[in-house]
Structures are given as structure tokens and as C-alpha cells.
Design a protein around this motif. Structure first.
Motif, PDB file in Angstrom:
ATOM      1  N   MET A  19       0.842  -1.198   0.000  1.00  0.00           N
ATOM      2  CA  MET A  19       0.000   0.000   0.000  1.00  0.00           C
ATOM      3  C   MET A  19       0.882   1.255   0.000  1.00  0.00           C
ATOM      4  N   GLY A  20       0.507   2.218  -0.824  1.00  0.00           N
ATOM      5  CA  GLY A  20       1.239   3.481  -0.881  1.00  0.00           C
ATOM      6  C   GLY A  20       2.317   3.524  -1.944  1.00  0.00           C
ATOM      7  N   SER A  21       2.638   2.398  -2.541  1.00  0.00           N
ATOM      8  CA  SER A  21       3.677   2.379  -3.577  1.00  0.00           C
ATOM      9  C   SER A  21       3.090   2.851  -4.907  1.00  0.00           C
ATOM     10  N   ASN A  22       3.968   3.325  -5.789  1.00  0.00           N
ATOM     11  CA  ASN A  22       3.516   3.760  -7.112  1.00  0.00           C
ATOM     12  C   ASN A  22       2.891   2.601  -7.880  1.00  0.00           C
ATOM     13  N   ARG A  23       3.461   1.441  -7.725  1.00  0.00           N
ATOM     14  CA  ARG A  23       2.934   0.262  -8.416  1.00  0.00           C
ATOM     15  C   ARG A  23       1.522  -0.055  -7.937  1.00  0.00           C
ATOM     16  N   ARG A  24       1.281   0.098  -6.642  1.00  0.00           N
ATOM     17  CA  ARG A  24      -0.060  -0.179  -6.098  1.00  0.00           C
ATOM     18  C   ARG A  24      -1.092   0.759  -6.712  1.00  0.00           C
ATOM     19  N   THR A  25      -0.712   1.999  -6.947  1.00  0.00           N
ATOM     20  CA  THR A  25      -1.619   2.954  -7.579  1.00  0.00           C
ATOM     21  C   THR A  25      -2.024   2.467  -8.967  1.00  0.00           C
ATOM     22  N   GLU A  26      -1.047   1.960  -9.733  1.00  0.00           N
ATOM     23  CA  GLU A  26      -1.338   1.430 -11.067  1.00  0.00           C
ATOM     24  C   GLU A  26      -2.199   0.173 -10.977  1.00  0.00           C
ATOM     25  N   GLU A  27      -1.913  -0.680  -9.977  1.00  0.00           N
ATOM     26  CA  GLU A  27      -2.692  -1.897  -9.801  1.00  0.00           C
ATOM     27  C   GLU A  27      -4.133  -1.582  -9.415  1.00  0.00           C
ATOM     28  N   ASP A  28      -4.323  -0.596  -8.544  1.00  0.00           N
ATOM     29  CA  ASP A  28      -5.676  -0.188  -8.154  1.00  0.00           C
ATOM     30  C   ASP A  28      -6.458   0.319  -9.369  1.00  0.00           C
ATOM     31  N   ARG A  29      -5.797   1.080 -10.215  1.00  0.00           N
ATOM     32  CA  ARG A  29      -6.454   1.598 -11.422  1.00  0.00           C
ATOM     33  C   ARG A  29      -6.838   0.454 -12.359  1.00  0.00           C
ATOM     34  N   ALA A  30      -5.927  -0.500 -12.562  1.00  0.00           N
ATOM     35  CA  ALA A  30      -6.206  -1.643 -13.437  1.00  0.00           C
ATOM     36  C   ALA A  30      -7.319  -2.520 -12.859  1.00  0.00           C
ATOM     37  N   TYR A  31      -7.288  -2.740 -11.556  1.00  0.00           N
ATOM     38  CA  TYR A  31      -8.322  -3.567 -10.926  1.00  0.00           C
ATOM     39  C   TYR A  31      -9.681  -2.871 -10.996  1.00  0.00           C
ATOM     40  N   GLY A  32      -9.706  -1.565 -10.769  1.00  0.00           N
ATOM     41  CA  GLY A  32     -10.954  -0.804 -10.883  1.00  0.00           C
ATOM     42  C   GLY A  32     -11.535  -0.900 -12.285  1.00  0.00           C
ATOM     43  N   CYS A  33     -10.682  -0.865 -13.275  1.00  0.00           N
ATOM     44  CA  CYS A  33     -11.111  -1.002 -14.667  1.00  0.00           C
ATOM     45  C   CYS A  33     -11.697  -2.399 -14.896  1.00  0.00           C
ATOM     46  N   PHE A  34     -11.045  -3.420 -14.340  1.00  0.00           N
ATOM     47  CA  PHE A  34     -11.545  -4.785 -14.477  1.00  0.00           C
ATOM     48  C   PHE A  34     -12.905  -4.939 -13.788  1.00  0.00           C
ATOM     49  N   VAL A  35     -13.067  -4.348 -12.612  1.00  0.00           N
ATOM     50  CA  VAL A  35     -14.345  -4.425 -11.887  1.00  0.00           C
ATOM     51  C   VAL A  35     -15.455  -3.767 -12.710  1.00  0.00           C
ATOM     52  N   ARG A  36     -15.175  -2.609 -13.299  1.00  0.00           N
ATOM     53  CA  ARG A  36     -16.175  -1.943 -14.143  1.00  0.00           C
ATOM     54  C   ARG A  36     -16.518  -2.810 -15.358  1.00  0.00           C
ATOM     55  N   TYR A  37     -15.509  -3.464 -15.910  1.00  0.00           N
ATOM     56  CA  TYR A  37     -15.735  -4.354 -17.046  1.00  0.00           C
ATOM     57  C   TYR A  37     -16.654  -5.512 -16.641  1.00  0.00           C
ATOM     58  N   VAL A  38     -16.379  -6.144 -15.511  1.00  0.00           N
ATOM     59  CA  VAL A  38     -17.198  -7.259 -15.027  1.00  0.00           C
ATOM     60  C   VAL A  38     -18.640  -6.798 -14.828  1.00  0.00           C
ATOM     61  N   ARG A  39     -18.836  -5.625 -14.287  1.00  0.00           N
ATOM     62  CA  ARG A  39     -20.193  -5.099 -14.089  1.00  0.00           C
ATOM     63  C   ARG A  39     -20.884  -4.839 -15.420  1.00  0.00           C
ATOM     64  N   ILE A  66      -5.606 -12.856  -9.229  1.00  0.00           N
ATOM     65  CA  ILE A  66      -5.298 -11.853 -10.244  1.00  0.00           C
ATOM     66  C   ILE A  66      -3.955 -11.239  -9.879  1.00  0.00           C
ATOM     67  N   ARG A  67      -3.033 -11.282 -10.803  1.00  0.00           N
ATOM     68  CA  ARG A  67      -1.741 -10.618 -10.642  1.00  0.00           C
ATOM     69  C   ARG A  67      -1.679  -9.481 -11.657  1.00  0.00           C
ATOM     70  N   PHE A  68      -0.815  -8.544 -11.403  1.00  0.00           N
ATOM     71  CA  PHE A  68      -0.711  -7.363 -12.250  1.00  0.00           C
ATOM     72  C   PHE A  68       0.695  -7.278 -12.824  1.00  0.00           C
ATOM     73  N   THR A  69       0.780  -7.110 -14.142  1.00  0.00           N
ATOM     74  CA  THR A  69       2.068  -7.008 -14.811  1.00  0.00           C
ATOM     75  C   THR A  69       1.972  -6.032 -15.970  1.00  0.00           C
ATOM     76  N   GLU A  70       3.129  -5.637 -16.468  1.00  0.00           N
ATOM     77  CA  GLU A  70       3.164  -4.846 -17.693  1.00  0.00           C
ATOM     78  C   GLU A  70       3.185  -5.841 -18.837  1.00  0.00           C
ATOM     79  N   LEU A  71       2.091  -5.901 -19.557  1.00  0.00           N
ATOM     80  CA  LEU A  71       1.951  -6.881 -20.628  1.00  0.00           C
ATOM     81  C   LEU A  71       2.039  -6.205 -21.992  1.00  0.00           C
ATOM     82  N   PRO A  72       2.796  -6.805 -22.899  1.00  0.00           N
ATOM     83  CA  PRO A  72       2.838  -6.241 -24.251  1.00  0.00           C
ATOM     84  C   PRO A  72       1.470  -6.346 -24.907  1.00  0.00           C
TER      85      PRO A  72
END
Length: 142
Positions: free
Chosen positions: A40-60, A95-101
Motif C-alpha cells: 500500500m502506498g507504492s507507485n505500483r499499487r496505484t497502477e494496480e488499483d487503477r487496473a483492478y478498478g477497470c476490471f471491476v467496471r468491465y465485469v459489471r 489476479i496478478r498485475f504485470t506490464e503486458l505487451p
């Protein structure tokens, strides 16, 4: 024949052979998928939260019928099963988060793990890529 005799002696086992009567919901799917976040609080976590939020909106969106796939397609992408097993999963999918091509999610069905891209910029673009991945088993076979 042995199975018939067993079911005759133990009718309570019959539920194992019946199709699921309860349909998969967005809430249940999100409960089944355990995200693995960075500290929590890391720059990577911020990106992961954004990606997960996008996935949650997609699922809905999928649950509301605004996409041409089903929640079962998403679950099948990760686990090769389009519904939750009667006895549940021995190991919950993660669910894991990575930089994917190409920003296409991938999955390992053996370990029941999905990798979501964290380099998300345009939500509609990533929704299209989710549609592409979740409807094509190729991306889930790692």
C-alpha cells in the motif's frame, strides 16, 4: 451400474451430478478472484488499483449485458470452468498485475491465475482487449 447403486444407497450425492442452478453473478465472480496487490502506498499499487478498478467496471458491464460475453467466459478464461464447482475451488483463482505487451490479459489455467495489464490508459480500448482475450481461449493457455 456401480454409480447407480451408490446413488440409490446415498441419494444425497445426487447434487454432485446436477447442473448449477444458481447463475454466476458479478459479485460472486469478484469474490472468487483474489487480487494480489503490491505494498500500500507504492507507485505500483496505484497502477494496480487503477487496473483492478477497470476490471471491476468491465465485469459489471458484462453482468449488465453491455458486452457480448458472459461472466462464465471470464471464469473459463482463468480456470477452464464456466461455472463455480459444486464443492467450490480447492485453490481460489488469483489476479496478478504485470506490464503486458499489447495490454492483453493472460491466464494460467493450471494455477488459476490471471495477469492483468497495469499500463492501462484508455478504458474503452482495454475493454475491447478484455473482450478479445476472454472470448479466445488462446490467451488463457499459458
Amino acid at each position: 451400474m456401480i454409480l447407480f447403486q451408490l446413488l440409490h444407497q446415498k441419494p444425497s450425492l445426487a447434487y454432485l451430478f446436477k447442473p448449477a442452478t444458481k447463475q454466476l453473478s458479478a459479485t460472486r465472480l469478484l469474490q472468487l478472484l483474489t487480487p494480489v496487490f503490491s505494498e500500500m502506498g507504492s507507485n505500483r499499487r496505484t497502477e494496480e488499483d487503477r487496473a483492478y478498478g477497470c476490471f471491476v467496471r468491465y465485469v459489471r458491464n458484462v453482468a449488465a449485458g453491455r458486452r457480448d460475453i458472459t461472466l462464465g467466459d471470464i471464469l473459463a478464461f482463468i480456470t477452464c470452468l464456466n461455472e463455480e464447482p459444486v464443492m467450490g475451488f480447492l485453490k481460489l483463482p488469483t489476479i496478478r498485475f504485470t506490464e503486458l505487451p499489447g495490454n492483453l490479459p493472460t491466464a494460467s489455467t493450471c494455477s488459476r491465475e490471471m495477469c492483468l495489464p497495469i499500463n492501462v490508459t484508455n478504458e474503452e480500448d482495454i475493454f475491447y482487449k478484455f473482450d478479445l482475450a476472454f472470448t479466445n481461449a488462446y490467451f488463457g493457455c499459458v
